[in-house]
Design an enzyme around this catalytic site. Sequence first.
Site, mmCIF file in Angstrom:
data_model
loop_
_atom_site.group_PDB
_atom_site.id
_atom_site.type_symbol
_atom_site.label_atom_id
_atom_site.label_comp_id
_atom_site.label_asym_id
_atom_site.label_seq_id
_atom_site.Cartn_x
_atom_site.Cartn_y
_atom_site.Cartn_z
ATOM 1 C CB ALA A 94 -0.925 0.004 1.211
ATOM 2 N NE ARG A 102 12.839 5.600 1.672
ATOM 3 C CZ ARG A 102 13.208 4.583 2.458
ATOM 4 N NH1 ARG A 102 14.479 4.375 2.717
ATOM 5 N NH2 ARG A 102 12.317 3.754 2.945
ATOM 6 C CD GLN A 141 -2.526 0.463 5.145
ATOM 7 O OE1 GLN A 141 -1.699 0.340 4.241
ATOM 8 N NE2 GLN A 141 -2.170 0.519 6.418
ATOM 9 C CG ASP A 157 9.469 -3.286 -0.359
ATOM 10 O OD1 ASP A 157 9.376 -4.367 0.248
ATOM 11 O OD2 ASP A 157 9.710 -2.207 0.214
ATOM 12 C CG ASN A 195 11.304 -7.632 10.641
ATOM 13 O OD1 ASN A 195 11.058 -8.670 10.027
ATOM 14 N ND2 ASN A 195 10.390 -6.718 10.922
HETATM 15 C C1 UD1 Z 1 9.647 -2.717 7.754
HETATM 16 C C2 UD1 Z 1 9.704 -3.266 9.186
HETATM 17 C C3 UD1 Z 1 11.166 -3.440 9.604
HETATM 18 C C4 UD1 Z 1 11.883 -4.329 8.614
HETATM 19 C C5 UD1 Z 1 11.714 -3.793 7.184
HETATM 20 C C6 UD1 Z 1 12.230 -4.817 6.202
HETATM 21 C C7 UD1 Z 1 7.752 -2.361 10.295
HETATM 22 C C8 UD1 Z 1 7.229 -1.366 11.270
HETATM 23 N N1 UD1 Z 1 9.040 -2.343 10.070
HETATM 24 O O1 UD1 Z 1 10.236 -1.429 7.777
HETATM 25 O O2 UD1 Z 1 11.205 -4.022 10.893
HETATM 26 O O3 UD1 Z 1 13.243 -4.432 8.934
HETATM 27 O O4 UD1 Z 1 10.307 -3.588 6.869
HETATM 28 O O5 UD1 Z 1 12.231 -4.312 4.886
HETATM 29 O O6 UD1 Z 1 6.978 -3.169 9.799
HETATM 30 N N2 UD1 Z 1 3.059 -0.785 3.980
HETATM 31 C C9 UD1 Z 1 1.692 -0.788 3.825
HETATM 32 N N3 UD1 Z 1 0.948 0.040 4.606
HETATM 33 C C10 UD1 Z 1 1.497 0.841 5.550
HETATM 34 C C11 UD1 Z 1 2.900 0.817 5.700
HETATM 35 C C12 UD1 Z 1 3.651 -0.001 4.909
HETATM 36 O O7 UD1 Z 1 1.142 -1.499 3.010
HETATM 37 O O8 UD1 Z 1 0.728 1.546 6.237
HETATM 38 C C13 UD1 Z 1 3.849 -1.675 3.121
HETATM 39 C C14 UD1 Z 1 4.817 -0.949 2.226
HETATM 40 O O9 UD1 Z 1 4.207 -0.649 0.982
HETATM 41 C C15 UD1 Z 1 5.949 -1.945 2.074
HETATM 42 C C16 UD1 Z 1 5.893 -2.729 3.387
HETATM 43 O O10 UD1 Z 1 4.625 -2.500 3.946
HETATM 44 O O11 UD1 Z 1 5.723 -2.842 1.004
HETATM 45 C C17 UD1 Z 1 6.980 -2.302 4.367
HETATM 46 O O12 UD1 Z 1 6.814 -0.945 4.644
HETATM 47 P P1 UD1 Z 1 8.050 0.039 4.725
HETATM 48 O O13 UD1 Z 1 7.526 1.408 4.977
HETATM 49 O O14 UD1 Z 1 8.958 -0.181 3.570
HETATM 50 O O15 UD1 Z 1 8.681 -0.483 6.100
HETATM 51 P P2 UD1 Z 1 10.189 -0.373 6.521
HETATM 52 O O16 UD1 Z 1 10.411 0.964 7.126
HETATM 53 O O17 UD1 Z 1 11.055 -0.791 5.427
HETATM 54 MG MG MG Z 2 10.799 -1.131 3.202
#
Ligand code: UD1
Ligand code: MG
Length: 473
Positions: free
Chosen positions: A30, A35, A92, A122, A189
């Site tokens: 979502a 970036r 979402q 991703d 993680n």
């Molecule tokens: C997340 C993890 C982190 C991990 C990392 C690995 C959390 C809080 N943190 O961080 O521990 O090391 O991934 O890559 O989970 N997304 C949604 N809805 C949201 C937020 C995110 O669908 O409200 C999706 C994003 O599109 C993405 C994935 O969830 O595909 C991860 O989100 P991202 O913001 O990239 O999390 P990180 O900061 O990388």
């Molecule tokens: Mg990420």
Amino acid sequence: MLPIVMILPMRREYNGGDRMSDLVTVILAAGKGTRMKSKLPKVLHKVGGKPMLEHVLDAADEAGAERNIVVTGFGGDMVRKTIGSRAEFVEQTEQLGTGHAVQQAKPLLNEETGTVMVLCGDTPLLTGASLKKFVEAHKETGASATVLTAIMPDATGYGRIVRTPAGTVERIVEHKDATDEERKIHEVNSGIYCFEAADLFQALSQVTNDNAQGEYYLPDVLGILRDEGRKIWAVAADDYEETLGVNSRVQLAQAEKILRTRKNRELMESGVTIMDPDTTYIDSDVEVGMDTVIYPNTWLEHGTKIGECCEIGPSARFQNVKCGNNVTGQFVYAHDCEIEDGVILGQFTHIRPNTHLSKKVKIGNFIEVKNSNIGEGTKLPHLSYIGDCDMGSGVNMGCGTITVNYDGKKKYRTKVGDDAFIGCNSNLVAPVEICDNAYIGAGSTITQKVPEGELAIARARQKNIPHWHDKRK
Ligand code: UD1
Ligand code: MG
């Protein structure tokens, strides 16, 4: 009486969320991917010729997922259109964090009692084999939740795995919330987890957004389950590269390079010679047969299939080309076409969509062929444009022959029979038919049918004027 046995086809499409499965995935997709600086949702950016999300879905399917639920948000319509019926979708509307994202899938998972694997859209480098191993480990330990971890040389930005002195997982702390001491941890993680469905949602309902980013963090579920006395487990990935997440264009290029290296290696191990893997770009779904040699600067793209014992390149670009065995092609651009065994192409040849080249056709220097069928053994050696043409076998097209297929409004077809001989620099003005064994005199502009076995000459007769040079003095 014998019982009637009905074999029902496996159904994969969404049926309202009331089906039970052994393994369901929830794929988080979502986020905007700020970036990336793009109008396209991050998960639709391509690596290895395929959107990242499709790589993740392929790996999930290979690991045995019976249902894949994709959480969409930014550019959701585009994501749904690209992925189509191979997944179910939930929206979402506000990106309040990864925990909140998973929560959106709850209505589709109410009846599920098995394992829910959470993946990120991703991480295109994950292989199905690794995911399968991960799910098996989760099932074997009987854990309530298992996280896939990785030892990252540079852990900046990732959530860190905090372990107890006994070595079990205590919790996951996000980079932004971590102490200096916790930031020194290299075990991260990966964002990939297996949960038992019921445990996941009861723990998720307790997650708060009391943290540095004001988000509902999915990793908090592990700490909650542990505090409740449930078993939580971690499995470290064999290869940290597989878990790399793409958040920027620089990381996209890095993922691309890793995927291509992997594909080239796979092909070389199956008996393909790649002269210079550093300048050979082969998409993930491309097939290449044994003993084919690929020369440098070659692109084999989405939908392409190359047979055995071919020589492709240097400098060839094939997009969605079905190519038989023993084909040679150098300095060629071919797309959306079919090339049969023993065809020779190049150099500087453009084979355009809807072209079918039969066995042993020879297309030589500076030739363009479009929307045409070329019969077995026919030769187009030099400097031709052939468009909208049905050409028989054994034809010889003289140098510089062109089909005149367009009158400014409509396109017309040209038909050339078997074993016809077309003299150099002829124009075949369509619609027109040259019958079997017909001959065309060099320099002719043909506007009418040439019957079988006849010679057509359609050019001004030559006139010689004697003493011209002397008269001009
Ligand atoms: C997340 C993890 C982190 C991990 C990392 C690995 C959390 C809080 N943190 O961080 O521990 O090391 O991934 O890559 O989970 N997304 C949604 N809805 C949201 C937020 C995110 O669908 O409200 C999706 C994003 O599109 C993405 C994935 O969830 O595909 C991860 O989100 P991202 O913001 O990239 O999390 P990180 O900061 O990388
Ligand atoms: Mg990420």
